[in-house]
Motif scaffolding. Sequence first.
Motif, PDB file in Angstrom:
ATOM      1  N   VAL A 141       0.819  -1.211   0.000  1.00  0.00           N
ATOM      2  CA  VAL A 141       0.000   0.000   0.000  1.00  0.00           C
ATOM      3  C   VAL A 141       0.854   1.263   0.000  1.00  0.00           C
ATOM      4  N   LEU A 142       1.809   1.309  -0.892  1.00  0.00           N
ATOM      5  CA  LEU A 142       2.633   2.505  -1.019  1.00  0.00           C
ATOM      6  C   LEU A 142       1.911   3.515  -1.901  1.00  0.00           C
ATOM      7  N   ARG A 143       1.939   4.774  -1.490  1.00  0.00           N
ATOM      8  CA  ARG A 143       1.374   5.817  -2.334  1.00  0.00           C
ATOM      9  C   ARG A 143       2.484   6.767  -2.753  1.00  0.00           C
ATOM     10  N   LEU A 144       2.498   7.089  -4.040  1.00  0.00           N
ATOM     11  CA  LEU A 144       3.497   8.030  -4.544  1.00  0.00           C
ATOM     12  C   LEU A 144       2.770   9.174  -5.218  1.00  0.00           C
ATOM     13  N   VAL A 145       3.210  10.386  -4.963  1.00  0.00           N
ATOM     14  CA  VAL A 145       2.694  11.522  -5.719  1.00  0.00           C
ATOM     15  C   VAL A 145       3.796  11.925  -6.689  1.00  0.00           C
ATOM     16  N   LEU A 146       3.483  11.790  -7.982  1.00  0.00           N
ATOM     17  CA  LEU A 146       4.506  12.007  -9.005  1.00  0.00           C
ATOM     18  C   LEU A 146       4.244  13.306  -9.746  1.00  0.00           C
ATOM     19  N   ASP A 147       5.304  14.017 -10.029  1.00  0.00           N
ATOM     20  CA  ASP A 147       5.216  15.150 -10.942  1.00  0.00           C
ATOM     21  C   ASP A 147       5.763  14.686 -12.280  1.00  0.00           C
ATOM     22  N   LEU A 148       4.924  14.796 -13.306  1.00  0.00           N
ATOM     23  CA  LEU A 148       5.328  14.290 -14.607  1.00  0.00           C
ATOM     24  C   LEU A 148       5.429  15.425 -15.610  1.00  0.00           C
ATOM     25  N   GLN A 149       6.463  15.339 -16.415  1.00  0.00           N
ATOM     26  CA  GLN A 149       6.609  16.233 -17.551  1.00  0.00           C
ATOM     27  C   GLN A 149       6.504  15.317 -18.771  1.00  0.00           C
ATOM     28  N   GLY A 150       5.305  15.223 -19.328  1.00  0.00           N
ATOM     29  CA  GLY A 150       5.085  14.186 -20.326  1.00  0.00           C
ATOM     30  C   GLY A 150       5.160  12.828 -19.658  1.00  0.00           C
ATOM     31  N   GLU A 151       6.050  11.963 -20.154  1.00  0.00           N
ATOM     32  CA  GLU A 151       6.222  10.637 -19.552  1.00  0.00           C
ATOM     33  C   GLU A 151       7.363  10.650 -18.542  1.00  0.00           C
ATOM     34  N   THR A 152       8.075  11.755 -18.445  1.00  0.00           N
ATOM     35  CA  THR A 152       9.265  11.796 -17.600  1.00  0.00           C
ATOM     36  C   THR A 152       8.901  12.212 -16.179  1.00  0.00           C
ATOM     37  N   VAL A 153       9.473  11.478 -15.227  1.00  0.00           N
ATOM     38  CA  VAL A 153       9.231  11.793 -13.827  1.00  0.00           C
ATOM     39  C   VAL A 153      10.174  12.923 -13.418  1.00  0.00           C
ATOM     40  N   VAL A 154       9.625  14.031 -12.941  1.00  0.00           N
ATOM     41  CA  VAL A 154      10.491  15.118 -12.493  1.00  0.00           C
ATOM     42  C   VAL A 154      10.449  15.298 -10.976  1.00  0.00           C
ATOM     43  N   GLY A 155       9.502  14.659 -10.327  1.00  0.00           N
ATOM     44  CA  GLY A 155       9.444  14.747  -8.867  1.00  0.00           C
ATOM     45  C   GLY A 155       8.697  13.566  -8.281  1.00  0.00           C
ATOM     46  N   VAL A 156       9.214  13.030  -7.193  1.00  0.00           N
ATOM     47  CA  VAL A 156       8.569  11.893  -6.535  1.00  0.00           C
ATOM     48  C   VAL A 156       8.384  12.238  -5.063  1.00  0.00           C
ATOM     49  N   ASP A 157       7.206  12.057  -4.554  1.00  0.00           N
ATOM     50  CA  ASP A 157       6.973  12.259  -3.122  1.00  0.00           C
ATOM     51  C   ASP A 157       6.299  11.010  -2.561  1.00  0.00           C
ATOM     52  N   PRO A 158       7.086  10.086  -2.001  1.00  0.00           N
ATOM     53  CA  PRO A 158       6.463   8.882  -1.440  1.00  0.00           C
ATOM     54  C   PRO A 158       5.677   9.232  -0.178  1.00  0.00           C
ATOM     55  N   ARG A 159       4.520   8.637  -0.030  1.00  0.00           N
ATOM     56  CA  ARG A 159       3.695   8.858   1.159  1.00  0.00           C
ATOM     57  C   ARG A 159       3.424   7.522   1.833  1.00  0.00           C
ATOM     58  N   PRO A 160       4.376   7.023   2.602  1.00  0.00           N
ATOM     59  CA  PRO A 160       4.123   5.745   3.275  1.00  0.00           C
ATOM     60  C   PRO A 160       3.175   5.958   4.458  1.00  0.00           C
ATOM     61  N   GLY A 161       2.835   4.889   5.137  1.00  0.00           N
ATOM     62  CA  GLY A 161       2.046   5.023   6.352  1.00  0.00           C
ATOM     63  C   GLY A 161       0.673   4.375   6.285  1.00  0.00           C
ATOM     64  N   TYR A 162       0.284   3.857   5.114  1.00  0.00           N
ATOM     65  CA  TYR A 162      -1.046   3.259   5.014  1.00  0.00           C
ATOM     66  C   TYR A 162      -1.149   1.954   5.787  1.00  0.00           C
ATOM     67  N   LEU A 163      -0.015   1.387   6.151  1.00  0.00           N
ATOM     68  CA  LEU A 163      -0.023   0.143   6.924  1.00  0.00           C
ATOM     69  C   LEU A 163       0.555   0.363   8.322  1.00  0.00           C
ATOM     70  N   HIS A 164       0.552   1.617   8.774  1.00  0.00           N
ATOM     71  CA  HIS A 164       1.112   1.908  10.094  1.00  0.00           C
ATOM     72  C   HIS A 164       0.187   1.355  11.180  1.00  0.00           C
ATOM     73  N   ARG A 165       0.720   0.423  11.973  1.00  0.00           N
ATOM     74  CA  ARG A 165      -0.113  -0.192  13.002  1.00  0.00           C
ATOM     75  C   ARG A 165       0.368   0.142  14.406  1.00  0.00           C
ATOM     76  N   GLY A 166       1.352   1.006  14.505  1.00  0.00           N
ATOM     77  CA  GLY A 166       1.834   1.396  15.826  1.00  0.00           C
ATOM     78  C   GLY A 166       2.527   0.264  16.553  1.00  0.00           C
ATOM     79  N   ILE A 167       3.296  -0.535  15.819  1.00  0.00           N
ATOM     80  CA  ILE A 167       3.932  -1.709  16.429  1.00  0.00           C
ATOM     81  C   ILE A 167       4.901  -1.302  17.537  1.00  0.00           C
ATOM     82  N   GLU A 168       5.659  -0.212  17.326  1.00  0.00           N
ATOM     83  CA  GLU A 168       6.638   0.194  18.345  1.00  0.00           C
ATOM     84  C   GLU A 168       5.934   0.589  19.635  1.00  0.00           C
TER      85      GLU A 168
END
Lengths: 399, 156
Positions: A30-57
Amino acid sequence: MSVTEATEKKIVQKELTLNMGPQHPSTHGVLRLVLDLQGETVVGVDPRPGYLHRGIEKWMESRTYHQIIPMTDRLDYISCMCNNLGYVVAVERLAGINVPERAQVLRTLTAELTRISSHLIWLGTSAVDIGAMTVLLYAAREREFILDLLEMATGARLTVSYARIGGVRNDVPRDFLDKCREFTELFPKRLEEYDTLIRENRIWLKRTVGIGVMAAGEAINYGLTGASLRGSGVNYDLRKVEPYAAYDKVEFDVPLGKNGDVYDRYLVRINEMRQSNRIIKQCLDLLKPGPITTNDPRYAVPDKINVMKNMESLAHQFVLMSKWVPMPAGEVYVATEGSKGELGFYIVSDGSGRPYRIKIRAPSYVNLSALPAMATGHMMSDMVACIGAIDIVLGECDR
Amino acid sequence: MDPAQIAKMIEENFAGHVLGTATHAGQVGVMLKKDLIKDICRYLRDEPSLRMDHLADLTAVDFSRYPGDTGPRFEVVYNLISTVYRHRIRLKARVPEEDPRIDSVSSVWQTANWHERETYDLMGVKFDGHPDPRRILLPEDWEGHPLRKEYPLKGY
């Protein structure tokens, strides 16, 4: 207005923000990425993890040292024995518990089995991501063999919870060793088949060579570990750097890449499977009869037969299972080589039977943080190859 | 190099900033004042005989319920290893509850970026000079920091 002017007006070059995941099949969970695209080329990636955060620690702080073991299975659920091992090694270091040799060898053996099964999953899924369907079907066959072996030894296929503080839960049945030997004979041939399928496949090469390049210095700076780091040619394998379990008694090589691209990481993992197979073979030879739990009476869970017959053993088992015994106060950081990279447990003990704080240094989380550096500038479809090559498991990444 | 010797080198170069050294299970932890943490980290990374190029882990511990502890509430912990010489050292710095701030080391090691975001998210320690100080594991509108000891285990 001329024709050329009219067509020129229509082409508007604009950056596009694209949401990828958390339900995208190539994000391995369940990884989410917010991508900035210039045509087909990736110019920015912002990964947004945490959808499986269960507070194990947080949860671990409220449980005894013993009760935490099954939770470590739920981190990297593809190679659970590596997690079990990482945790118990850290606790043993904290309290100075010695472990008998047979238990150490059994731990090494099962950990390497799960490492192979994890790498097989990686091989299959990352190949599917790039478009090679067949590999997954074959890889699943050998993984099934390993899961059967684990079931024989531990009673569980995935969440094995096999390691115990000071040893392992139970000894292996005798036919397990024969089956295991059969596996070690069979596996190298099978691995050769998979390797032949894609190693020199033109499409595979086009999709992986020169993609997601990390130079050695950059990779270390980003905290990459495991095969993702060794693909860049850095010789850093914690089984060699700080040997734990029985890794100092077995011989194996550390496969290294050169260019640090997706293809080199592929080569490293394939060769790691060969080395794991070598380690398993040696473990089978090293296995001598002997005890499988520590002789330290404070931490050793009594034998079931004694619990049934003997009042003291019953009382001791009750104490260990319900509140554990006081542990030395202090803190340790112990890192082991998980199947994804450096799996570290930082344990702060206040002297009670429950840890005051546990921090899990999850290799998937740290490796994922390097994804923007790897994928920026490549095509959108190479993004998928990059995610596959760092081999993340979101259960471990989000904890 | 022996970790105790590394601790001594830090003390020589940053006199007055080392508050104490503790050893447990063969691992050395150096307690530092929080002010020069970035300079100390940069020194450890760049000093040719140390080369602590790999920040293995960065986290924080809430000491508010630790029996007998009276120091400032949060302890930021840095676990370092050199991939060249393979020696380890642990740095620790306390920050107070009223103003839980410490300098970010993400300009020294890139990997600190996400570790610090996680530490802020779950423990509420703020890192000055961090390039991207957002929450990471929890939603952006989450209230509170779950790993603080007063945060309830159940009921949310």
